[in-house]
Design a protein around this motif. Sequence first.
Motif, PDB file in Angstrom:
ATOM      1  N   ASN A 129      41.006  40.206  -6.879  1.00 32.58           N
ATOM      2  CA  ASN A 129      41.205  39.037  -6.036  1.00 32.58           C
ATOM      3  C   ASN A 129      40.428  38.981  -4.651  1.00 32.58           C
ATOM      4  O   ASN A 129      40.261  37.958  -4.191  1.00 32.58           O
ATOM      5  CB  ASN A 129      42.721  38.712  -5.653  1.00 32.58           C
ATOM      6  CG  ASN A 129      43.420  38.605  -7.042  1.00 32.58           C
ATOM      7  OD1 ASN A 129      42.748  37.945  -7.931  1.00 32.58           O
ATOM      8  ND2 ASN A 129      44.680  38.879  -6.917  1.00 32.58           N
ATOM      9  N   GLN A 130      39.797  40.007  -4.340  1.00 26.81           N
ATOM     10  CA  GLN A 130      38.948  40.259  -2.940  1.00 26.81           C
ATOM     11  C   GLN A 130      37.541  40.041  -3.411  1.00 26.81           C
ATOM     12  O   GLN A 130      36.795  40.095  -2.476  1.00 26.81           O
ATOM     13  CB  GLN A 130      39.361  41.467  -2.192  1.00 26.81           C
ATOM     14  CG  GLN A 130      40.623  41.829  -1.997  1.00 26.81           C
ATOM     15  CD  GLN A 130      40.834  43.220  -1.499  1.00 26.81           C
ATOM     16  OE1 GLN A 130      39.835  43.936  -1.369  1.00 26.81           O
ATOM     17  NE2 GLN A 130      42.132  43.711  -1.722  1.00 26.81           N
ATOM     18  N   ILE A 131      37.252  39.716  -4.548  1.00 29.30           N
ATOM     19  CA  ILE A 131      35.626  39.808  -5.009  1.00 29.30           C
ATOM     20  C   ILE A 131      35.403  38.281  -5.094  1.00 29.30           C
ATOM     21  O   ILE A 131      35.998  37.611  -5.529  1.00 29.30           O
ATOM     22  CB  ILE A 131      35.294  40.380  -6.466  1.00 29.30           C
ATOM     23  CG1 ILE A 131      36.016  41.997  -6.354  1.00 29.30           C
ATOM     24  CG2 ILE A 131      34.188  40.281  -6.740  1.00 29.30           C
ATOM     25  CD1 ILE A 131      36.002  42.662  -7.668  1.00 29.30           C
ATOM     26  N   ASN A 132      34.112  38.121  -4.751  1.00 26.22           N
ATOM     27  CA  ASN A 132      33.590  36.551  -4.862  1.00 26.22           C
ATOM     28  C   ASN A 132      32.066  36.942  -5.062  1.00 26.22           C
ATOM     29  O   ASN A 132      31.575  38.174  -4.964  1.00 26.22           O
ATOM     30  CB  ASN A 132      33.802  35.813  -3.348  1.00 26.22           C
ATOM     31  CG  ASN A 132      33.384  36.252  -2.242  1.00 26.22           C
ATOM     32  OD1 ASN A 132      32.090  36.695  -2.140  1.00 26.22           O
ATOM     33  ND2 ASN A 132      34.186  36.423  -1.408  1.00 26.22           N
ATOM     34  N   GLU A 133      31.516  35.843  -5.258  1.00 29.67           N
ATOM     35  CA  GLU A 133      29.818  35.845  -5.779  1.00 29.67           C
ATOM     36  C   GLU A 133      29.024  36.573  -4.428  1.00 29.67           C
ATOM     37  O   GLU A 133      28.051  37.471  -4.692  1.00 29.67           O
ATOM     38  CB  GLU A 133      29.467  34.470  -5.826  1.00 29.67           C
ATOM     39  CG  GLU A 133      28.021  34.521  -6.546  1.00 29.67           C
ATOM     40  CD  GLU A 133      27.584  32.878  -7.050  1.00 29.67           C
ATOM     41  OE1 GLU A 133      26.631  32.437  -6.683  1.00 29.67           O
ATOM     42  OE2 GLU A 133      28.549  32.453  -7.711  1.00 29.67           O
ATOM     43  N   ASP A 134      29.522  36.284  -3.205  1.00 31.99           N
ATOM     44  CA  ASP A 134      28.850  36.982  -2.163  1.00 31.99           C
ATOM     45  C   ASP A 134      29.125  38.362  -1.724  1.00 31.99           C
ATOM     46  O   ASP A 134      28.206  38.920  -1.253  1.00 31.99           O
ATOM     47  CB  ASP A 134      29.265  35.968  -0.827  1.00 31.99           C
ATOM     48  CG  ASP A 134      29.236  34.541  -0.919  1.00 31.99           C
ATOM     49  OD1 ASP A 134      27.943  34.236  -1.363  1.00 31.99           O
ATOM     50  OD2 ASP A 134      29.746  33.651  -0.393  1.00 31.99           O
ATOM     51  N   GLU A 138      28.244  44.225  -3.071  1.00 24.63           N
ATOM     52  CA  GLU A 138      28.726  45.514  -2.216  1.00 24.63           C
ATOM     53  C   GLU A 138      30.104  46.071  -2.802  1.00 24.63           C
ATOM     54  O   GLU A 138      30.269  47.276  -2.224  1.00 24.63           O
ATOM     55  CB  GLU A 138      28.835  44.669  -0.753  1.00 24.63           C
ATOM     56  CG  GLU A 138      27.813  44.497  -0.188  1.00 24.63           C
ATOM     57  CD  GLU A 138      26.774  45.360   0.394  1.00 24.63           C
ATOM     58  OE1 GLU A 138      26.996  46.694   0.402  1.00 24.63           O
ATOM     59  OE2 GLU A 138      25.369  45.148   0.200  1.00 24.63           O
ATOM     60  N   LYS A 139      30.667  45.304  -3.431  1.00 28.77           N
ATOM     61  CA  LYS A 139      31.824  45.946  -3.974  1.00 28.77           C
ATOM     62  C   LYS A 139      31.943  46.851  -5.222  1.00 28.77           C
ATOM     63  O   LYS A 139      32.786  47.820  -5.247  1.00 28.77           O
ATOM     64  CB  LYS A 139      33.077  44.718  -4.171  1.00 28.77           C
ATOM     65  CG  LYS A 139      33.554  44.151  -3.001  1.00 28.77           C
ATOM     66  CD  LYS A 139      34.478  44.623  -2.497  1.00 28.77           C
ATOM     67  CE  LYS A 139      35.098  43.765  -1.205  1.00 28.77           C
ATOM     68  NZ  LYS A 139      36.187  44.283  -0.456  1.00 28.77           N
ATOM     69  N   LEU A 140      30.891  46.772  -6.076  1.00 30.30           N
ATOM     70  CA  LEU A 140      30.560  47.574  -6.977  1.00 30.30           C
ATOM     71  C   LEU A 140      30.089  48.849  -6.547  1.00 30.30           C
ATOM     72  O   LEU A 140      28.948  48.951  -6.153  1.00 30.30           O
ATOM     73  CB  LEU A 140      29.524  46.903  -8.021  1.00 30.30           C
ATOM     74  CG  LEU A 140      30.142  45.537  -8.742  1.00 30.30           C
ATOM     75  CD1 LEU A 140      28.985  44.760  -9.471  1.00 30.30           C
ATOM     76  CD2 LEU A 140      31.238  45.950  -9.952  1.00 30.30           C
TER      77      LEU A 140
END
Length: 175
Positions: A129-134, A138-140
């Motif tokens: 739920n903290q992931i978005n296109e922007d 960086e999260k992966l």
Amino acid sequence: MLGIELYDTREPVENLGHPIVAEKPGIVKYQTDNGNELSVTFENDKVVYLENDWLFSSEGKDPLVTDFTFGKTSIAEIREEFETNGFTYSNRLYSATATHLVTFNCFELDTNKNEVLITITGVPIAEKNQINEDNLSEKLKLLAIIIADKKYLDKIWGEEKVFDDDYKKIQLEKV
């Protein structure tokens, strides 16, 4: 990885001296010194696939190949280092494990060996739920690294690929 290269015979693999944690026909999985795992796959008694998996321990943060860091290096940093997003196999765009959403990015090595480096990056499902296109790239974070024969990958994952617009072969310093 651990002195094993693609197309080596079984002999150098059998002389590794690392504990075997799993074995089935054509595949042997070893525990590495830092507590991670190295899977070696054979076809016609030659190494065709090497996979170094991070087991989420801080002692095991260093992969057997590259200067990246398990759990820390993002796919954005990998893309920046290689100056391309490489390619992906069409059936390996995204998948899920019990704990992570993962993606596979492939980078063809600029050698005469038909080698592909695959980085598996992921984000914990709990953080979806903290992931978005922007912020996705960086999260992966890096979870595993594979070096494999391209023909073998085409056989097991299919020949259909999606290439980055800036696709190019890469140089790899630490192999």
